[in-house]
Motif scaffolding. Structure first.
Motif, PDB file in Angstrom:
ATOM      1  N   TYR A 157      -2.854  -2.302   3.858  1.00  0.00           N
ATOM      2  CA  TYR A 157      -2.176  -3.133   4.253  1.00  0.00           C
ATOM      3  C   TYR A 157      -2.526  -4.460   5.422  1.00  0.00           C
TER       4      TYR A 157
ATOM      5  N   MET B 121       1.635   1.038   6.117  1.00  0.00           N
ATOM      6  CA  MET B 121       2.224  -0.211   6.239  1.00  0.00           C
ATOM      7  C   MET B 121       2.940  -0.474   7.768  1.00  0.00           C
ATOM      8  N   ASN B 122       3.025   0.876   8.643  1.00  0.00           N
ATOM      9  CA  ASN B 122       3.145  -0.058   9.705  1.00  0.00           C
ATOM     10  C   ASN B 122       1.756   0.805  10.566  1.00  0.00           C
TER      11      ASN B 122
ATOM     12  N   ASP C 142       0.538  -7.422   1.317  1.00  0.00           N
ATOM     13  CA  ASP C 142       1.049  -8.148   2.481  1.00  0.00           C
ATOM     14  C   ASP C 142       2.231  -7.024   2.654  1.00  0.00           C
ATOM     15  N   LYS C 143       2.839  -6.871   3.868  1.00  0.00           N
ATOM     16  CA  LYS C 143       3.391  -5.633   3.876  1.00  0.00           C
ATOM     17  C   LYS C 143       4.786  -5.496   3.551  1.00  0.00           C
ATOM     18  N   ASP C 144       5.515  -6.895   3.455  1.00  0.00           N
ATOM     19  CA  ASP C 144       6.602  -6.957   2.748  1.00  0.00           C
ATOM     20  C   ASP C 144       7.062  -6.271   1.349  1.00  0.00           C
ATOM     21  N   PRO C 145       7.549  -5.190   1.611  1.00  0.00           N
ATOM     22  CA  PRO C 145       7.380  -4.561   0.250  1.00  0.00           C
ATOM     23  C   PRO C 145       8.178  -5.026  -0.620  1.00  0.00           C
ATOM     24  N   ARG C 146       9.313  -6.167  -0.261  1.00  0.00           N
ATOM     25  CA  ARG C 146       9.910  -6.988  -0.786  1.00  0.00           C
ATOM     26  C   ARG C 146       9.089  -8.029  -1.998  1.00  0.00           C
ATOM     27  N   ILE C 147       7.799  -7.557  -2.108  1.00  0.00           N
ATOM     28  CA  ILE C 147       6.500  -9.125  -2.825  1.00  0.00           C
ATOM     29  C   ILE C 147       6.093  -8.183  -4.030  1.00  0.00           C
TER      30      ILE C 147
ATOM     31  N   CYS D  46       2.124  -9.885  -4.447  1.00  0.00           N
ATOM     32  CA  CYS D  46       1.685  -9.328  -3.456  1.00  0.00           C
ATOM     33  C   CYS D  46      -0.005  -9.344  -2.192  1.00  0.00           C
TER      34      CYS D  46
END
Ligand code: 0WD
Ligand code: CA
Length: 416
Positions: free
Chosen positions: A91, A223-224, A262-267, A272
């Motif tokens: 990530y 991710m975090n 990218d960390k954004d899981p929606r992409i 992403c």
């Protein structure tokens, strides 16, 4: 090898490349004549013998290139073991504007380098195909061939094709075999590349590490999580996306290594994904121009192919200190280079690749995993090929061929 020698030399030419009758197409050599030629005691249908790489031939409208769709992914662990999952996906963690990363850190004591003498060919991709073929077939059920694609290869091989009309330093060798109606393309290391690889200076070896070290500074495993800047850099590890797309009338299935997401899981993938690069800092107009003309061409080609939308670049000084970080959006790169005189053009890259694939299709007709057509190119020359039956160039492994054959013999779907 057919046509003469059994110990092939890469410079084996089927025909001298002095033809002057190509104007609108890069093809030549009896290309549209339907007579048959005899060679080495075998009879072949007439096929084009070479392909020009001259830029002007490819300056036409941009070919169809479908948005690449991710059909799967796989991971290679620290020992280069294959896993049919995303365990190696990392990530992206945004660094500050002038982060002062030292890319030299860890080179001597925390670096495990992949053995480049081991030639893996397409093996990891083939393993992925075997483990996911049902998924692939249901996706491509309308197709007449087993996998439903015309070509299987690595993204890196396609990148080399895209940049060929502008390349003046390094040639390439690409082996092609048709099996189950699909043409597999796998690179063969050239003599020149092997000599270069075996004679790298200590400085060069260290600089090759810098790109991987940059990745470690800005990638986290979770991710975090946060980057583990004191960890070991191991270049065996990789996360690869497998994408399907179409260039003109060529259905492609290829895989490419992805640095992070990218960390954004929606992409969704591949949008992403983020490509990471390092480059020497730019201090003069000449350096900027060279960056645009040479480096951005390679960066654009590599990421455009799998639909990776952005590149994060670390600019470093002579001592390997990152002095600036910049984002490049693939869709903006052609704008960025517009002011360079006589610069590269995306349409030339894509049209050349499309014509090369057409050339390969017209040459590689026999469905036989042990037959290899070796396509060969040197800067300032045409692309040529030679034919090799049951030689050291055969690259589709028995475990793949046998497994595919028994799968289809079992009634899954006919081969071709
Ligand atoms: O054996 C070979 N001749 C090759 C093997 C040539 C090209 C690739 N590969 C393999 C490697 O196993 C690697 O895991 O393919 C995988 C990557 O394939 P790709 O994405 O099609 O290759 P490419 O686009 O040329 O390179 C992507 C990244 C590189 O990043 P940068 O930012 O430097 O372009 O993959 C890495 C490298 O980090 N890479 C390799 N890793 C291991 N072995 C290799 C390689 N030979 N080439 C590039
Ligand atoms: Ca990279």
């Amino acid at each position: 090898m057919e046509r003469g020698r059994d110990k092939p030399r890469h410079s084996d030419l089927l025909q001298s490349s002095t033809h002057s009758d190509y104007k609108r197409s890069g093809y030549s050599g009896d290309c549209y004549a339907h007579k048959r030629v005899r060679s080495g005691g075998e009879t072949f249908p007439s096929v084009p013998r070479f392909l020009s790489t001259q830029r002007q031939l490819y300056e036409r409208s941009f070919p169809v290139y479908k948005q690449p769709v991710e059909v799967g992914f796989f991971s290679l662990d620290s020992e280069r073991n294959f896993f049919n999952d995303s365990r190696q996906l990392r990530y992206y963690v945004e660094p500050g504007k002038s982060p002062n990363f030292s890319l030299r850190d860890g080179y001597h004591d925390r670096f495990i380098k992949r053995d480049e003498g081991v030639k893996e060919g397409l093996d990891h991709m083939l393993r992925w195909i075997l483990e996911n073929r049902t998924k692939l077939q249901s996706k491509n059920s309308a197709s007449s061939c087993a996998l439903g694609v015309d070509f299987v290869t690595w993204r890196g091989h396609l990148t080399k094709l895209l940049t060929t009309p502008y390349e003046t330093q390094e040639g390439w060798l690409l082996a092609a075999s048709k099996f189950g109606g699909t043409i597999y393309i796998s690179e063969v290391e050239t003599e020149a590349a092997r000599v270069n690889r075996e004679s790298r200076t200590e400085r060069h070896k260290e600089m090759m590490y810098w790109g991987y070290k940059f990745e470690q500074y800005i990638c986290a495993d979770d991710m975090n999580g946060v980057p583990d800047q004191g960890g070991v850099v191991n270049t065996n590890e990789a996360f690869c996306t497998v994408v399907q797309t179409r260039l003109s009338d060529h259905k492609l299935l290829f895989s490419g290594e992805v640095d992070c997401r990218d960390k954004d899981p929606r992409i969704p993938a591949p949008a992403c994904y983020i490509e990471l690069k390092t480059s020497a800092e730019i201090c003069t107009p000449k350096q900027r121009s060279n960056f645009h003309r040479y480096k951005l061409l390679k960066w654009w080609a590599q990421s455009f192919l799998p639909g990776v939308p952005q590149i994060i670049a670390g600019f470093r000084d002579q001592d390997g200190i990152v002095v600036a970080v910049e984002t490049f959006h693939i869709s903006n790169i052609s704008q960025l280079i517009k002011n360079e005189y006589n610069c590269w053009k995306p349409t030339v890259c894509m049209n050349f690749c499309s014509d090369f694939l057409s050339f390969v299709k017209s040459v590689v007709k026999e469905d036989n995993p042990r037959l290899v057509h070796l396509f060969e190119w040197e800067p300032h020359r045409d692309v040529m090929f030679s034919v090799h039956r049951d030689t050291q160039y055969t690259f589709l492994p028995d475990w793949y061929v046998n497994s595919m054959e028994s799968h289809f013999a079992g009634g899954a779907q006919p081969l071709d």
